[in-house]
Design a protein around this motif. Structure first.
Motif, PDB file in Angstrom:
ATOM      1  N   ALA A  15       2.203 -27.556  31.147  1.00  0.00           N
ATOM      2  CA  ALA A  15       1.950 -27.655  32.591  1.00  0.00           C
ATOM      3  C   ALA A  15       3.272 -27.660  33.357  1.00  0.00           C
ATOM      4  N   GLY A  16       3.201 -27.174  34.600  1.00  0.00           N
ATOM      5  CA  GLY A  16       4.352 -27.276  35.492  1.00  0.00           C
ATOM      6  C   GLY A  16       5.374 -26.175  35.346  1.00  0.00           C
ATOM      7  N   GLY A 279      -5.251 -29.381  32.177  1.00  0.00           N
ATOM      8  CA  GLY A 279      -6.695 -29.142  32.190  1.00  0.00           C
ATOM      9  C   GLY A 279      -7.013 -27.742  31.689  1.00  0.00           C
ATOM     10  N   GLU A 280      -8.152 -27.220  32.088  1.00  0.00           N
ATOM     11  CA  GLU A 280      -8.548 -25.870  31.680  1.00  0.00           C
ATOM     12  C   GLU A 280      -8.229 -24.888  32.805  1.00  0.00           C
ATOM     13  N   LEU A 281      -7.571 -23.762  32.428  1.00  0.00           N
ATOM     14  CA  LEU A 281      -7.116 -22.783  33.402  1.00  0.00           C
ATOM     15  C   LEU A 281      -7.839 -21.452  33.189  1.00  0.00           C
ATOM     16  N   PRO A 282      -8.707 -21.039  34.129  1.00  0.00           N
ATOM     17  CA  PRO A 282      -9.306 -19.693  34.015  1.00  0.00           C
ATOM     18  C   PRO A 282      -8.210 -18.629  34.093  1.00  0.00           C
ATOM     19  N   GLY A 312      -1.591 -28.470  28.916  1.00  0.00           N
ATOM     20  CA  GLY A 312      -1.306 -29.882  28.648  1.00  0.00           C
ATOM     21  C   GLY A 312       0.123 -30.219  28.985  1.00  0.00           C
ATOM     22  N   THR A 313       0.544 -31.398  28.606  1.00  0.00           N
ATOM     23  CA  THR A 313       1.923 -31.804  28.835  1.00  0.00           C
ATOM     24  C   THR A 313       2.848 -31.018  27.925  1.00  0.00           C
ATOM     25  N   VAL A 314       4.137 -31.074  28.212  1.00  0.00           N
ATOM     26  CA  VAL A 314       5.121 -30.372  27.376  1.00  0.00           C
ATOM     27  C   VAL A 314       5.037 -30.888  25.943  1.00  0.00           C
TER      28      VAL A 314
END
Length: 623
Positions: A15-16, A279-282, A312-314
């Motif tokens: 994420a990020g 989370g879940e990414l389309p 998720g996180t790194v």
């Protein structure tokens, strides 16, 4: 219906961050075991002069093997072509195999290469019997360049696409080293067919068998995908040779062609994804359609699959793994790198092309993928091609091998078609030689299914295991002595936990057995000799010596031109329309000759036959 699945090379994306990722899509016709579909098949075979001898012999034997494997409900036609197009077998059910094979048996080599005429006649015959419930296919085999009829590759490729839209698929088969691989691959891609490089002419029957098995296994056709990319997602590249276009909405449309029973159709996509939250990414809404065999008839099916990535996180991303798909993605990535490297080299960027391959080699090793034999073999191939490109010595055979390997990996999912190539590495001639094994290990190189494999001969080792060995010094029939062998690690062991192959340890030398002829002595570099004198003939053609091989000679044919008998060169690389100075006493209509040399006359637009002339006798095919 069609079963779809997908996996990302990273099971959890971090994420990020904006990032580039690969996703592997799988497609399979999810149907119960189905009865074999009947075939509407036309074999179109090059019988031009360059096919004379062993090449035509093996091509016709392969054609006869096809007849043996067909059924009475199949429709077969056989067309042969040189500058004339002849129908050997008109379209008919395969009810009298003996008669069909006898017709094929009578084919003899002739003149120049009217590829378009032969192919279009085959398409005409398939169209006459066209049935959407059958597999409608033309198999086009050639060993040379089109030098009569339609010769423009763009026109032939576009026409292949038009024939495909009419329901006629074309598979192309390039024989030996003289054919135009760009043309044959282009036609196969445009026609949604297959392409094969028959590098060793005695493997023609085996390759025809692979194609026939493929035709029998076709359970779906015209698989087409539309990618509806989510906001923040862009398509960087496709790890495929599939045709990519755009619809009116600007969405990528990918045509993947045929689905085979028991074989996944793979498509790799390289994507760029902007920063996402945990989370879940389309990622993609995947729309697909195909014509699939259901309830013994072809029906159109369609559906939609949502491709969703886990974010998720790194730390979670670093710990997650998708190793079970890394091999498939790596094979596609390797094929793509070969395609890119060849394109760079042919635009004069040899250093960049070499680096493309060598960087990938290091990446594969860093991931430990060299513990898998197939990837280890690919690494050897990449290093071999990188060296050839760096030295600007890729050559005709190397280019064909590289393109074939790229094509097969990116269009099919069959290990017997991957990484084929049997060209001897030039370095084998410069290797240090020993005459005894001593404390070392003896290895030997064999040809297996279009590949050069290295096996162990010395006692104390498993002779069934393959040996990872530098591609640049492989040559069929060569023996080697190495200091030792070690087993690969357990990183990619097989289902029984066995290590799968040996690695060479220490110095490699070539082994020449005392008392036996050394076929790998470095060839002497000498200036080509010229006979200089024009050929003189005996009293008649009957007085000529005969031969059933061309070898290093030039094939010449005598043809009727109005009221005159004219000699012309039919070997590839010459102008077939040029006149030739050739002894009149041995000219007979339709006869083929082998001459030592053909020189360009002082006028610059005709030829002179030089040296000895032999009458070419067509070898018989033994059943």
């Amino acid at each position: 219906m069609i079963k779809t699945s997908y996996e990302f090379d990273q099971a959890i994306l971090p994420a990020g961050f904006s990032l580039k990722t690969n996703v592997l899509l799988r497609f399979r016709a999810d149907i119960p075991e189905s009865p074999r579909r009947n075939l509407n098949l036309s074999l179109v075979i090059d019988r031009s002069g360059s096919m004379a001898g062993a090449a035509l012999h093996h091509a016709l034997k392969a054609a006869e093997s096809v007849v043996d494997r067909l059924e009475p409900k199949d429709i077969l036609s056989v067309v042969v072509y040189d500058d004339e197009v002849d129908t050997v077998v008109p379209p008919q059910p395969v009810t009298d195999k003996s008669a069909l094979k006898n017709s094929i048996h009578k084919v003899r080599a002739g003149g120049i290469t009217n590829l378009s005429g032969g192919w279009l006649k085959g398409c005409e015959y398939v169209k006459k019997q066209l049935d959407p419930q059958k597999i409608n296919r033309v198999l086009l085999l050639t060993d040379g360049h089109a030098n009569m009829g339609i010769q423009d590759p763009k026109v032939l490729t576009a026409t292949a696409g038009q024939k495909s839209e009419e329901g006629i698929t074309t598979t192309t088969l390039g024989f030996a080293q003289g054919f135009n691989e760009d043309l044959l691959i282009g036609m196969a891609r445009a026609a949604s067919g297959n392409f094969y490089f028959i590098q060793s002419i005695d493997e023609a029957t085996e390759v025809f068998s692979i194609e026939l098995d493929s035709l029998r296994a076709v359970v779906g056709q015209n698989l087409k995908l539309t990618l509806e990319l989510a906001d923040g997602v862009s398509l960087v590249d496709t790890l495929s040779l599939a045709k990519v276009s755009q619809n009116n909405a600007g969405q990528p449309v990918i045509t993947l062609g045929e689905l085979y029973e028991g074989e996944d159709k793979l498509l790799g996509l390289s994507l760029e994804i902007s920063s996402a939250q945990v989370g879940e990414l389309p990622v993609i809404k995947l729309h697909y359609s195909a014509d699939v065999l259901q309830d013994d008839i072809i029906q159109s099916v369609s559906g939609t699959t949502d491709v969703v990535a886990k974010v998720g996180t790194v730390e979670e991303s670093a710990l997650a793994s998708s190793s079970h798909i890394i091999l498939d993605l790596s094979r596609l990535t390797i094929a793509k790198a070969k395609e890119i490297a060849l394109d760079l080299a042919e635009h004069g960027k040899h250093q960049e092309a070499e680096q493309t391959l060598r960087v990938l080699v290091q990446d594969l090793r860093d991931k430990g993928l060299n513990e898998n034999f197939e990837i280890a073999e690919e690494i050897d191939q990449l290093e071999y091609f990188a060296g050839r490109i760096a030295q600007k010595t890729l050559g005709n055979a190397g280019r064909k091998e590289l393109l074939d390997q790229t094509y097969q990996t990116m269009t099919r999912n069959r290990s017997d078609l991957a990484a084929r190539g049997v060209t001897a590495g030039d370095e084998v001639y410069a290797m240090p030689i020993v005459n005894e094994v001593g404390s070392g290990v003896e290895l030997y190189c064999v040809r297996e299914g279009g590949k050069l494999r290295v096996k162990v001969m010395s006692d104390g080792y498993d002779s069934t295991k393959n040996v990872q060995f530098p591609r640049s010094i492989r040559a069929e029939g060569a023996h080697y002595v190495v200091e030792g062998l070690e087993l690969s690690s357990d990183g990619f062991a097989n289902a029984k936990g066995d290590r799968t192959f040996y690695r060479v340890r220490g110095k490699i030398t070539r082994f020449a057995k005392p008392g036996q002829a050394d076929i790998f002595v470095a060839p002497r570099q000498s200036k080509p000799t010229s006979t200089s004198k024009a050929s003189k003939g005996p009293a008649s053609a009957a007085d000529l010596l005969t031969t059933d091989t061309v070898n290093n000679g030039i094939l010449v044919q005598c043809v009727k031109d109005g009221s005159k008998l004219r000699a012309r060169v039919v070997s590839d690389g010459y102008e077939p329309d040029w006149n030739m100075r050739f002894p009149r006493s041995v000219r007979e209509e339709g006869m083929l000759y082998v001459v030592d040399e053909v020189k360009t006359a002082p006028d610059g637009k005709s030829y002179i036959a030089c040296g000895e002339i032999k009458r070419f006798v067509q070898p018989n095919i033994t059943n």
